[in-house]
Enzyme design. Structure first.
Site, short mmCIF file in Angstrom:
data_model
loop_
_atom_site.label_atom_id
_atom_site.label_comp_id
_atom_site.label_asym_id
_atom_site.label_seq_id
_atom_site.Cartn_x
_atom_site.Cartn_y
_atom_site.Cartn_z
N GLU A 4 0.82 -1.20 0.00
CA GLU A 4 0.00 0.00 0.00
C GLU A 4 0.86 1.26 0.00
O GLU A 4 1.92 1.30 0.65
CB GLU A 4 -0.93 0.00 1.21
CG GLU A 4 -1.85 -1.22 1.26
CD GLU A 4 -2.92 -1.11 2.32
OE1 GLU A 4 -2.81 -0.22 3.19
OE2 GLU A 4 -3.85 -1.92 2.29
N ARG A 7 -1.44 -10.86 3.41
CA ARG A 7 -2.67 -11.67 3.37
C ARG A 7 -3.49 -11.24 2.17
O ARG A 7 -3.15 -10.28 1.47
CB ARG A 7 -3.49 -11.45 4.65
CG ARG A 7 -3.77 -9.97 4.90
CD ARG A 7 -4.72 -9.73 6.05
NE ARG A 7 -4.78 -8.34 6.45
CZ ARG A 7 -5.49 -7.39 5.86
NH1 ARG A 7 -6.20 -7.68 4.78
NH2 ARG A 7 -5.49 -6.15 6.33
#
Length: 708
Positions: free
Chosen positions: A266, A283
């Site tokens: 991110e 994940r």
């Protein structure tokens, strides 16, 4: 080869993984808390294991119990889903130590990225641009605004924007408590808060043979409380150079830690177009469907194949089209995003992909995240995908707790979003207009209330004649029928007065309205189906064979419309409402409004009315003719806004003077902390809350006597 898989999670993600397992011929094992004993994910698995208790700390955060459950059920692999223990390296080690396959990255890679502070150090060495953390003890006024963040976990929990230096200590304490409750780790840190930035991420997928895929970008800028609400792929408006920088940085991050499996890197993209590393989630992400839709992939299937040691192709499939996802939450955005509980009577969305946790009749409780479903639209262009999603949400049947549906529709249709000019402050900046009560300039709400009144009358079992049901027609003037409804959640009251005469319906304030028919429906309206999970969906083609789900209903069986002047058709049907949780058959009211035929489907649950139309849904509470005069609250009473647990109480006692807005206590519900403050300056004359105390909605917490 994996033959039986336990999903160490619940609700939507557990059901999502089970769907892929069914396609691949893998047996499934669910785990469930006591609160989830009747949850859909527990019933859909081939086997289910009870985790005693309700709270996450006693159930889904107990790695030892999860491993024991997998062994007891004969599973040979564990998928962590997202949230809970999905990013805990110790849990991954425990799974592997028990001889089970871990469907996720190596524990060492998880450990490297599990702490956001350590992840930043690794990324700095890899040459990735980032925002430097600030020692909380050294924050000055010149550093403001700053962002307090949990070092572990995600989903916006443990995050606070601080704009005033005096507020920092309290926000640090609150963030620590929330992070410890959600992730079992209270470590936090502080970094600069970048105004006007976009949240952009890159999906990575890496196998055990050295191949690393980067699957384009996603924009997740529309957030509330730092938790994503609307996501899309690809991220719009990025130039080629920035896209390459993001992809290279993400691939370098994965290679730097020996990553395997699905993960997300991110970034914050500044208004000037510079990308700063934010974190890596080790994940699968909640928003993975938008990437699946444009690449024609099943990311869960790829996770399983990687765990089995299979190699990826040298290059991923190219993206096609645009996908947008909206998270449907049981919450009230107009009231500080307050979580909502109650029975979800019905959830129906037509023509879009729906990944849902609960199904019709399920109770939405206080223990877990309030997300009901993810709704995804895909189309050749961004504009078409946004239009499809807004249209589908607007027409969806959502009967139950208050949701954020209206906010989602308005946000998708906002000019800034349509023009892709959004940033992480979008929802906070536009919240007043996105949550303002809808104007009734076109009379839509009043027509819906009229339809509710006619439907209620049509359900009355007192007589089988249409005249008797709707109040009767006579040759002499008579008093009109009167019904009152309160719109939810804004509280606007509507009084409906009507008479049925020899010439048809006469309704005050509706001179151009004519009743064509009023009858209970005998099926689901055409094109509307139940979002009961992908297992019941008719699938339509993407390259992978399982793209956008088509939710199909059944044609209602209706007789011919009455001839003009014939009056409304006789009706039969149930009483005005059903008990919570029972199936309800919608009444169908057809009106001629100034020459335009409009159809309203009215469903009753107790005193609640849901009026569904092609232009949206109206929710009403049917009001009694004679209100209970004892139903009132003493002035200054602070009532629990939701069921939850009192986690902290301020250092105040009865008799202390308090200021307006002063925090008195904190409630935890649905994994988030909610502050209860003094409504006005005055004296705290009673305090009934203590830490650990479970309270129901409406419980008296404290009383503040306002000073004269």
């Amino acid at each position: 080869m994996i033959r039986s898989l336990l999903v160490a999670n619940r609700a939507e993600i557990a059901r999502r993984v089970f769907r892929t397992c069914r396609d691949l011929g893998i047996a499934t094992v669910a785990v469930h808390s006591d609160a989830d004993a009747g949850a859909p994910h527990a019933g859909e698995a081939d086997a289910a294991v009870r985790l005693p208790g309700d709270a996450p700390a006693d159930t889904y955060l107990r790695g030892d119990l999860l491993v024991e459950a997998a062994l007891a059920a004969g599973a040979d692999a564990v998928h962590p889903g997202y949230g809970f223990l999905s990013e805990h390296a110790d849990f991954a080690r425990a799974v592997r130590g028990a001889g089970l396959v871990w469907v996720g990255p190596p524990p060492e890679a998880m450990e490297a990225m599990a702490s956001k502070t350590r992840a930043k150090e690794i990324m700095r060495k890899a040459g990735v641009l980032l925002l430097d953390p600030i020692d909380p003890a050294e924050v000055t006024a010149g550093d403001l605004p700053v962002l307090v963040k949990a070092a572990a976990g995600g989903g916006g929990r443990g995050m606070r924007v601080v704009r005033e230096l005096d507020a920092l200590p309290a926000e640090l304490d609150s963030a620590r408590a929330e992070a410890a409750s959600a992730f079992g780790d209270g470590e936090i840190f502080v970094e600069p808060y970048m105004e006007g930035a976009r949240h952009v991420e890159v999906q990575v997928l890496a196998d055990t043979h050295g191949t690393v895929w980067t699957l384009g970008t996603r924009d997740c800028s529309l957030q509330r409380r730092h938790q994503k609400v609307i996501e899309e792929a690809p991220a719009p408006g990025l130039d080629g150079a920035l896209r390459r920088t993001l992809a290279e940085s993400a691939a370098n991050a994965a290679r730097a830690i020996g990553y395997e499996g699905a993960g997300t890197v991110e970034f914050l993209v500044s208004p000037a177009g510079r990308a700063y590393f934010l974190e890596m989630n080790t994940r699968l992400q909640v928003e993975h469907p938008v990437t699946e839709e444009i690449h024609g992939l099943d990311l869960v299937a790829l996770q399983l194949r990687i765990a089995e040691g299979e190699p990826l192709d040298p290059e991923p499939p190219a993206a096609r089209g645009h996908a947008v996802e909206a998270r449907l939450y049981a919450e009230d955005p107009a009231r500080d995003w307050r979580p909502q509980t109650g029975v979800l009577h019905r959830l129906e969305v037509a023509g879009l992909r729906v990944d849902a946790g609960p199904t019709d009749g399920d109770a939405i409780g206080v223990h877990y995240d309030p997300m009901l479903a993810k709704v995804v639209a895909v189309a050749p262009t961004r504009a078409e995908a946004v239009r499809r999603l807004a249209h589908g949400l607007e027409r969806a049947r959502i009967h139950g707790p208050v949701t954020n549906r209206e906010l989602l529709v308005r946000a998708l249709r906002h000019p800034e979003f349509e023009a892709a000019r959004m940033d992480t402050g979008f929802l906070e900046r536009h919240l007043p207009e996105l949550t303002a009560p809808a104007s009734d300039d076109d009379g839509a709400a009043r027509l819906a209330a009229l339809s509710a009144a006619l439907a209620d009358a049509a359900r009355r079992p007192a007589t089988t004649t249409v005249a008797g049901r709707l109040g009767g027609w006579r040759n002499v003037p008579s008093q009109p029928q009167l019904r009152s409804y309160r719109a939810e959640p804004d509280g606007t009251e509507h009084e409906v007065r009507y008479r049925l005469t020899r010439d048809g319906l006469l309704a005050e304030d509706f001179p151009e309205v004519r009743l064509l028919s009023a009858e209970p429906g005998r099926g689901t309206a055409a094109g509307w189906g139940t979002a009961a999970g992908w297992g019941t969906a008719a699938r339509r083609g993407t390259a992978a064979g399982w793209g956008t789900a088509a939710w199909r209903g059944t044609e209602p069986t209706l007789g011919a419309e009455p001839k003009p002047g014939a009056g409304p058709r006789p009706v039969t049907g149930p009483g005005p409402g059903v008990a919570p949780g029972q199936a309800a058959t919608p009444a169908r009211v057809v009106l001629d409004v100034a020459g335009v035929r409009r159809t309203f489907e009215v469903t009753a649950y107790g005193d609640r009315r849901y009026v569904d139309t092609p232009r949206g849904c109206h929710v009403f509470t049917a009001l009694p003719r004679f209100p209970d005069p004892t139903a009132r609250t003493e002035p200054g009473s602070l009532l629990a806004p939701m069921p939850g647990t009192v986690v902290r109480v301020a250092e105040v006692k009865a008799g202390d003077r308090v200021e307006a807005g002063q925090p008195l206590l904190w409630l935890e519900a649905m994994k988030m902390e909610h502050r209860v403050t003094a409504p006005a300056a005055g004296v705290l004359t009673a305090l009934h809350a203590t830490p650990g105390h479970q309270v129901e909605v409406g419980a008296l917490l404290a009383v503040v006597t306002v000073e004269e």
